[in-house]
Design an enzyme around this catalytic site. Sequence first.
Site, PDB file in Angstrom:
ATOM      1  N   ASP A  93      49.040  -3.342  70.049  1.00  0.00           N
ATOM      2  CA  ASP A  93      49.813  -4.253  69.236  1.00  0.00           C
ATOM      3  C   ASP A  93      48.937  -4.658  68.061  1.00  0.00           C
ATOM      4  OD1 ASP A  93      51.981  -7.117  70.043  1.00  0.00           O
ATOM      5  OD2 ASP A  93      51.753  -5.878  68.238  1.00  0.00           O
ATOM      6  N   ASP A 267      56.739  -2.865  77.562  1.00  0.00           N
ATOM      7  CA  ASP A 267      55.469  -3.420  78.048  1.00  0.00           C
ATOM      8  C   ASP A 267      55.738  -4.857  78.474  1.00  0.00           C
ATOM      9  OD1 ASP A 267      55.230  -4.719  75.144  1.00  0.00           O
ATOM     10  OD2 ASP A 267      53.724  -5.658  76.449  1.00  0.00           O
TER      11      ASP A 267
END
Length: 373
Positions: A93, A267
Amino acid sequence: MNTNFSFRLIATDGGARRGEVAMPRGTVRTPAFMPVGTGGTVKAMYMDQVRGTGADIILGNTYHLMLRPGAERVARLGGLHEMARWPWPILTDSGGFQVMSLSKLRKLTDHGVTFRSHIDGAPYEMTPERSIEIQGLLDSDIQMQLDECTALPAKPAEIERAMELSLRWAERCKAAFGDQPGKAMFGIVQGGDNAGLRVRSAQALKAMELKGYAVGGLAVGEPQAVMLEMLEITCPELPADRPRYLMGVGTPDDILKSVARGIDMFDCVMPTRAGRHGLAYTRRGKVNLRNARHADDHRPLDEESYCPAARDYSRAYLHHLVRSQEALGAMLLTWNNLAYYQRLMQDIRDAIEAGRFADRAAEISEGWARGDI
Ligand SMILES: Nc1nc2cc3nc(NCCc4ccc(CCO)cc4)[nH]c3cc2c(=O)[nH]1
């Protein structure tokens, strides 16, 4: 050995998609669940154990790793794969979400965001260019654009401002990422709970012809129905031949319902965080091993599971470990939970290929409803 990054759509069943994301470090079978390895570790697990549960890819976080041990240091240690001994794909991320949710004293401008570390208060600046640079230093295979995720509920004008900023940052991340054949940079669709803004964001990102697309700005406290409605609006605007990643999601029920609406990758910290808090995911729903009712229960969590943590240990022992705050308690329950999530994903992939996803999803949900044995 794949030298490029590619997505292959293998089958569809209604809105559900079965595919494969191929890259040099390996192939990700979709729908896929990515265990969260925020600080370069999937907490309480060895990486070969994570692999053994069936994970094809794990998630890392730019924000945490840039603060500690530092992006340049990870690069000196050979990159995240080498340092953490996970040789398969890693998605990172970009840090935007974590800066806004974790750091202190933030100042956000069109240029980027300045903030102080939640660890030691040291000052940092994060720009689209620096985020891509850090993800490159980590040697990440799938890099996320820097974006601004709006906390919900929010006024349309505020959601629009953040969505348009994120589009400008997507362009800058695309330019900074350049042309890296074996890697990908994904755009992130924003727009909060506003249909018009979601469509505008998705269409603008599609025009950038990126290698993959995330749906961001969700799993931020909105009701599941709102999240699902935003997927019904967003996914049809995204190219069918590119992977779609729903960030931060979710519970097993979230995953079933989001797969049905066209999502390929997930996720969530749920399975790992819940494992550290004494909670087990099973075919019959969640089991709280802190509960005294397990104190004399000889049965394992699931005698049919392929995972030793679910099959070889009594609930009584797990209850004892959790109550005693023994490290092994967190280790075994995390192992069970990740194995459960990967078993669920395999079930989903098989059902889509067999054209029976809706039936299988209903059977799985009935198992949860039946409740713990
Ligand atoms: N760059 C970027 N990253 C994101 C990460 C996210 N993660 C979420 N949700 C996860 C939140 C979440 C946090 C904790 C737990 C455990 C139980 O409390 C479950 C979910 N939403 C998210 C949205 C974005 C986003 O727009 N952009």
